[in-house]
Design a protein around this motif. Sequence first.
Motif, mmCIF file in Angstrom:
data_model
loop_
_atom_site.group_PDB
_atom_site.id
_atom_site.type_symbol
_atom_site.label_atom_id
_atom_site.label_comp_id
_atom_site.label_asym_id
_atom_site.label_seq_id
_atom_site.Cartn_x
_atom_site.Cartn_y
_atom_site.Cartn_z
ATOM 1 N N GLY A 170 -7.572 14.940 1.814
ATOM 2 C CA GLY A 170 -8.950 14.888 1.321
ATOM 3 C C GLY A 170 -9.123 13.853 0.223
ATOM 4 N N GLU A 171 -10.335 13.451 0.013
ATOM 5 C CA GLU A 171 -10.741 12.427 -0.956
ATOM 6 C C GLU A 171 -10.320 11.055 -0.461
ATOM 7 N N TYR A 172 -10.683 10.030 -1.253
ATOM 8 C CA TYR A 172 -10.515 8.658 -0.780
ATOM 9 C C TYR A 172 -9.249 8.078 -1.387
ATOM 10 N N LYS A 173 -8.230 7.915 -0.530
ATOM 11 C CA LYS A 173 -6.964 7.379 -1.004
ATOM 12 C C LYS A 173 -6.549 6.235 -0.101
ATOM 13 N N ASP A 174 -5.773 5.340 -0.648
ATOM 14 C CA ASP A 174 -5.310 4.210 0.130
ATOM 15 C C ASP A 174 -3.952 3.780 -0.392
ATOM 16 N N ILE A 175 -3.227 3.035 0.420
ATOM 17 C CA ILE A 175 -1.974 2.449 -0.049
ATOM 18 C C ILE A 175 -1.951 1.005 0.429
ATOM 19 N N SER A 176 -1.798 0.067 -0.490
ATOM 20 C CA SER A 176 -1.540 -1.298 -0.051
ATOM 21 C C SER A 176 -0.336 -1.782 -0.823
ATOM 22 N N SER A 177 0.406 -2.721 -0.266
ATOM 23 C CA SER A 177 1.646 -3.120 -0.917
ATOM 24 C C SER A 177 1.958 -4.574 -0.676
ATOM 25 N N ALA A 178 2.815 -5.098 -1.546
ATOM 26 C CA ALA A 178 3.279 -6.470 -1.418
ATOM 27 C C ALA A 178 4.793 -6.478 -1.603
ATOM 28 N N TRP A 179 5.493 -7.158 -0.692
ATOM 29 C CA TRP A 179 6.942 -7.339 -0.855
ATOM 30 C C TRP A 179 7.152 -8.538 -1.762
ATOM 31 N N LEU A 180 7.935 -8.347 -2.816
ATOM 32 C CA LEU A 180 8.101 -9.389 -3.825
ATOM 33 C C LEU A 180 9.560 -9.716 -4.054
ATOM 34 N N GLU A 235 9.875 -8.299 8.200
ATOM 35 C CA GLU A 235 10.086 -9.663 7.713
ATOM 36 C C GLU A 235 10.595 -9.770 6.289
ATOM 37 N N SER A 236 10.718 -8.689 5.562
ATOM 38 C CA SER A 236 10.959 -8.827 4.126
ATOM 39 C C SER A 236 12.309 -8.303 3.678
ATOM 40 N N ARG A 237 13.307 -8.418 4.532
ATOM 41 C CA ARG A 237 14.612 -7.846 4.190
ATOM 42 C C ARG A 237 15.237 -8.484 2.958
ATOM 43 N N LEU A 278 5.887 -16.500 1.763
ATOM 44 C CA LEU A 278 4.598 -16.109 2.327
ATOM 45 C C LEU A 278 4.243 -14.699 1.859
ATOM 46 N N PRO A 279 2.941 -14.404 1.682
ATOM 47 C CA PRO A 279 2.550 -13.038 1.305
ATOM 48 C C PRO A 279 2.970 -12.071 2.411
ATOM 49 N N ARG A 280 3.605 -10.971 2.022
ATOM 50 C CA ARG A 280 4.090 -10.024 3.028
ATOM 51 C C ARG A 280 3.747 -8.585 2.661
ATOM 52 N N THR A 281 3.337 -7.824 3.707
ATOM 53 C CA THR A 281 3.221 -6.382 3.601
ATOM 54 C C THR A 281 3.735 -5.826 4.936
ATOM 55 N N PHE A 282 3.528 -4.546 5.202
ATOM 56 C CA PHE A 282 3.950 -4.042 6.505
ATOM 57 C C PHE A 282 2.894 -3.087 7.061
ATOM 58 N N PRO A 283 2.891 -2.884 8.393
ATOM 59 C CA PRO A 283 1.773 -2.181 9.025
ATOM 60 C C PRO A 283 1.385 -0.838 8.412
ATOM 61 N N MET A 295 1.636 -9.655 7.853
ATOM 62 C CA MET A 295 2.644 -8.673 8.270
ATOM 63 C C MET A 295 3.752 -9.283 9.130
ATOM 64 N N HIS A 296 3.398 -10.307 9.926
ATOM 65 C CA HIS A 296 4.362 -10.842 10.905
ATOM 66 C C HIS A 296 4.326 -12.357 10.927
ATOM 67 N N THR A 297 5.424 -12.950 11.421
ATOM 68 C CA THR A 297 5.440 -14.407 11.593
ATOM 69 C C THR A 297 4.507 -14.783 12.749
#
Lengths: 325, 187
Positions: A170-180, A235-237, A278-283, A295-297
Amino acid sequence: MIMDQLISIRLITAAGEVLELDSTSLGEELGLFHALSGAGHGLGVVTSMTLKAFPLAALRMKNDEVWCRRVTFPADAINLAVEKYMQLLPPKPSQYVLLMFAREHVISTGSSAPIIILSSLYYGPEEEGEQASRPLFDQVIVNNSTIHSETVSTPLSQMNEAWASFSVHGEYKDISSAWLRTTPVETVKASFQQYMQFTDHYKDATRSTVVHATHNPQKHVAISQTLEGEAKYFESRDRGTCMLVMPWTSNPETVEPMRVFAKSIKALYRTAQPDSDLPRTFPNNMQADTQLEEMHTLDRIKELKRIKKLWDQSGVFWSPYGENR
Amino acid sequence: MELDFKVSEWSVDFVFQRYVQFGGRRHPEYFFAMITRDSIALKCEVVIPHPETPVRSVLDRWSDVGLSRPALVVVPDTEQDIIDAILYAKNTGLELIPGGGGHGPFVPITDKTLYLDMKRFDKVVLDTSQEQARISFGGGALTRRVIDVCTSEGFYTTWTNSYGVGMVGSVLGGGSVSSMIVSAKIC
């Protein structure tokens, strides 16, 4: 990643066919198996999956418990918190370092004052954990009455208890991420300022958090150099930190500002990375407007679109790789 | 959108029996429908939300972001039910979205969605008879159950840090950050 433990998948395709896929599958079925390992949304309905499992004893943790040294800093100790975080990097192979921005009531029935929680978790013998976390036992921490420090051991089976309050529905939640690859001191401090401003301004969003989760990428780089590891869609191993922004509000009008906040934090960290990264996150952490290139090459995007078209001609399954994206 | 199905008198009785059998929720907003053999036979539970029903009563997902009422919710018991649902979605121009734990806020659920709730596919089995132990779980199994089954026998695998995340979804979407350490220890 979990996908490296994948043994087999049982899947129903758009054509109503039941497939059993694993690394011995051939041709297009093998391609499908690999796509399911990290870019698998919308290729079929998975009815069953099998992963490798391992004896807990192999981790050599006392009582099968994860050892953790946790230090909670008030907002005015941000400089010390970031200094200690940097002293823990790079983590040892069995060590996991978390630097979290939160408001106090997230962890206790306190005020909503902004806090910084620095945790060093060790998935191995206690003595090694203590050794790896030396900086968190320094006098400057222990002698400061505004800083709360503790050493906790938690059975592996109960490690998710700490996240239970974030898992409520419930309520408005989100997750976004960046591999650094890197988290420079000044960038971390600047992001904390932005976090405080956002949660000060939007009183209905004070359960929002930012987490820097840092591990040692050595072994993951080794995995990517094997045939099987290379075939998985990840892609971000070679990047050691996943920086997650988890905004949370009860007010639908704060949803757009929380998205802007998350984008701003990601952009801040990305300008501090080497140009060649390159900016990277995952699905699993994508947003509605996340570009596939994040997300992908390019080669993999082409391949995923081809695989999608091959296995779901009519587009009956929602997918990030369908024609309407 | 017009749904192409009929509910005969016989079907209503049969539906009511199934409703009671499944301990259905007693809300006037719901009705269970049997899609007769004139179109595709779906033998499992189907929920068609009333246009005024709040979406939270129809779907239980982690976040309300991007969430609106689906066209219908299908809860399969068997693989044949899933095959039937896929065919039904194709025939009616709906987009099928399988749901496990409901933790993916990026999945757009709209009035063109056939939401396939995989909750009945929740079996989790640990097999330690071979040199490489393995854990198998159904499409709707949650992380919590996998953790419990593994650790109660002294085993582990990689999983995410939330009990409620669907295991299958987490693998399909690239795993999770918290699995990195444990994963590295294994390989």
